[in-house]
Scaffold this active site. Sequence first.
Site, PDB file in Angstrom:
ATOM      1  N   ASP A 157       0.858  -1.196   0.000  1.00 21.42           N
ATOM      2  CA  ASP A 157       0.000   0.000   0.000  1.00 21.42           C
ATOM      3  C   ASP A 157       0.891   1.242   0.000  1.00 21.42           C
ATOM      4  O   ASP A 157       1.746   1.406   0.868  1.00 21.42           O
ATOM      5  CB  ASP A 157      -0.896  -0.022   1.255  1.00 21.42           C
ATOM      6  CG  ASP A 157      -1.916   1.111   1.259  1.00 21.42           C
ATOM      7  OD1 ASP A 157      -3.119   0.811   1.389  1.00 21.42           O
ATOM      8  OD2 ASP A 157      -1.515   2.277   1.160  1.00 21.42           O
ATOM      9  N   ASP A 164      -3.869   2.281  -5.187  1.00 20.17           N
ATOM     10  CA  ASP A 164      -2.543   2.287  -4.544  1.00 20.17           C
ATOM     11  C   ASP A 164      -2.271   1.055  -3.705  1.00 20.17           C
ATOM     12  O   ASP A 164      -1.346   1.064  -2.907  1.00 20.17           O
ATOM     13  CB  ASP A 164      -2.378   3.557  -3.684  1.00 20.17           C
ATOM     14  CG  ASP A 164      -2.920   3.410  -2.277  1.00 20.17           C
ATOM     15  OD1 ASP A 164      -3.968   2.755  -2.110  1.00 20.17           O
ATOM     16  OD2 ASP A 164      -2.279   3.938  -1.356  1.00 20.17           O
ATOM     17  N   GLU A 165      -3.025   0.017  -3.913  1.00 17.78           N
ATOM     18  CA  GLU A 165      -2.966  -1.088  -2.962  1.00 17.78           C
ATOM     19  C   GLU A 165      -3.248  -2.416  -3.659  1.00 17.78           C
ATOM     20  O   GLU A 165      -4.152  -2.503  -4.473  1.00 17.78           O
ATOM     21  CB  GLU A 165      -4.049  -0.806  -1.924  1.00 17.78           C
ATOM     22  CG  GLU A 165      -4.200  -1.781  -0.851  1.00 17.78           C
ATOM     23  CD  GLU A 165      -5.431  -1.467  -0.010  1.00 17.78           C
ATOM     24  OE1 GLU A 165      -5.654  -2.199   0.932  1.00 17.78           O
ATOM     25  OE2 GLU A 165      -6.169  -0.503  -0.314  1.00 17.78           O
TER      26      GLU A 165
HETATM   27  P1  TTP Z   1      -5.067   5.090   1.366  1.00 18.02           P
HETATM   28  O1  TTP Z   1      -4.067   4.053   0.994  1.00 18.02           O
HETATM   29  O2  TTP Z   1      -6.091   4.726   2.370  1.00 18.02           O
HETATM   30  O3  TTP Z   1      -4.333   6.376   1.960  1.00 18.02           O
HETATM   31  P2  TTP Z   1      -2.967   7.035   1.524  1.00 18.02           P
HETATM   32  O4  TTP Z   1      -2.245   6.225   0.515  1.00 18.02           O
HETATM   33  O5  TTP Z   1      -3.214   8.452   1.138  1.00 18.02           O
HETATM   34  O6  TTP Z   1      -2.169   7.066   2.885  1.00 18.02           O
HETATM   35  P3  TTP Z   1      -1.555   5.833   3.693  1.00 18.02           P
HETATM   36  O7  TTP Z   1      -1.839   4.604   2.898  1.00 18.02           O
HETATM   37  O8  TTP Z   1      -0.095   6.137   3.789  1.00 18.02           O
HETATM   38  O9  TTP Z   1      -2.246   5.869   5.005  1.00 18.02           O
HETATM   39  O10 TTP Z   1      -5.807   5.608   0.078  1.00 18.02           O
HETATM   40  C1  TTP Z   1      -5.144   5.710  -1.177  1.00 18.02           C
HETATM   41  C2  TTP Z   1      -5.620   6.924  -1.925  1.00 18.02           C
HETATM   42  O11 TTP Z   1      -7.026   6.865  -2.077  1.00 18.02           O
HETATM   43  C3  TTP Z   1      -5.346   8.225  -1.195  1.00 18.02           C
HETATM   44  O12 TTP Z   1      -4.049   8.736  -1.472  1.00 18.02           O
HETATM   45  C4  TTP Z   1      -6.429   9.110  -1.701  1.00 18.02           C
HETATM   46  C5  TTP Z   1      -7.585   8.181  -1.986  1.00 18.02           C
HETATM   47  N1  TTP Z   1      -8.559   8.258  -0.898  1.00 18.02           N
HETATM   48  C6  TTP Z   1      -9.662   9.097  -1.070  1.00 18.02           C
HETATM   49  O13 TTP Z   1      -9.830   9.720  -2.106  1.00 18.02           O
HETATM   50  N2  TTP Z   1     -10.564   9.191  -0.051  1.00 18.02           N
HETATM   51  C7  TTP Z   1     -10.438   8.519   1.129  1.00 18.02           C
HETATM   52  O14 TTP Z   1     -11.276   8.643   2.037  1.00 18.02           O
HETATM   53  C8  TTP Z   1      -9.289   7.672   1.292  1.00 18.02           C
HETATM   54  C9  TTP Z   1      -9.071   6.914   2.578  1.00 18.02           C
HETATM   55  C10 TTP Z   1      -8.394   7.578   0.248  1.00 18.02           C
HETATM   56 MG    MG Z   2      -2.027   4.156   0.742  1.00 20.54          MG
END
Ligand code: TTP
Ligand code: MG
Length: 401
Positions: free
Chosen positions: A8, A106-107
Amino acid sequence: MRRILHADMDAFYAAIEELDHPDWKDVPLVVGADPRKGSGRGVVSTCNYAARRFGIRSAMAIRRAYELCPNAIFVPPRMERYMEISERIMEIFHHYSPLVEPLSLDEAFLDCSGTDRLFGDAATLGRSLKDSVRSETGLIVSIGISAVKFIAKIASDLEKPDGLVVVQPGQEAAFLAPLPVERLWGAGPETCKKLREHGISTIGELGRRELKDLPGGGQGKLWKHLHNLSRALDDREVVSSRQRKSIGEERTFGTDISDSDRLRQRIMDLCSELAYRIRKSSFQGRTITVKYRFTGFETHTRSRTEAEVIVTEGQLRRLALDLWEEIEERRGDRSIRLLGVQVSHAIREDQQQDLFGSGSGFSSAKSDGIISLEKEKKIDSAMDQINERFGKKLKRGLSHN
Ligand code: TTP
Ligand code: MG
């Protein structure tokens, strides 16, 4: 022995903005609506870790983020750019395993079983993948590795940012024991509240209880499932995204509707019809999406992915209405022209806030009512579906509020 890797990206959208604007590095940066423009009712998509120190979080009202840190840089999302990077990342993942299950842009899960000779032990494999992502994209990915799927997911999050957590075979229960129940994949806030009211606050405590001593006497699939997870019992496999399909129902109304009760009723009706078709087709999906179109053509979706497959009418209604309540909060008094409910495989779009475009995506519904989201391209169908809709939205100009 299985070896499942969950990867992720750290602060994904924000990290890409930093990459493209080196001046913004280490300055609080929020990706989302502009708090000083328009209705100010938008939400935070994500923010970098500097902004998180001020308490800013994904899905928070943008106004609140502005209160917490007025000096932060606020930038609108650039989905096209994020998708481009997502494709590159997924390609890198495919160098490490043919079996990649993306959960969102992203995951992804990677089934890296049997790659010990090729990539070394788990820690070496993890470092190698992190290095590849960093050298090829300039971005940082956090990784969890375990023989058990959901444990890999928990592990990747545990030492963010820049995390690498390996749970050695045999150590699963010990790893889980001290973690709060909120870490369990599939345990929502309500479930965790009930567990805590029963004096269960860690996964270890949950595992030590007998099933019958759980809330409600442990009746129902959810408790059984969570109880198994707490004991590290989870034989779910990595499912390649190429196998994905979706099933859905949508309705365009003769007259636009603004009354909340009527809209809720429409959602329930859609759920009944969808549940019937799911039963008929034995379809198994874990992501539910509610689609809504305002008067005019502005269309959005909101999704959530569950740990369990969504099959019963009760599940559908509960989840769809939950999503609907979130939508209602931002609908104001705008009236609705179209509603849709869809179940698909594990595309975790729950975290995407109103990113989808006018008339794209679901509007390709087939005449039999099945909402066709799959369109295989290079990497996998799920990513492509998202790309399709984001892309179209972007061409029409993204208003992220
Ligand atoms: P995440 O992987 O949950 O968050 P992140 O990558 O920004 O941060 P981290 O993993 O380091 O905690 O989500 C991936 C992307 O999805 C995030 O960059 C933006 C988008 N996203 C939204 O648009 N709305 C949301 O509520 C969430 C959680 C994520
Ligand atoms: Mg992330």
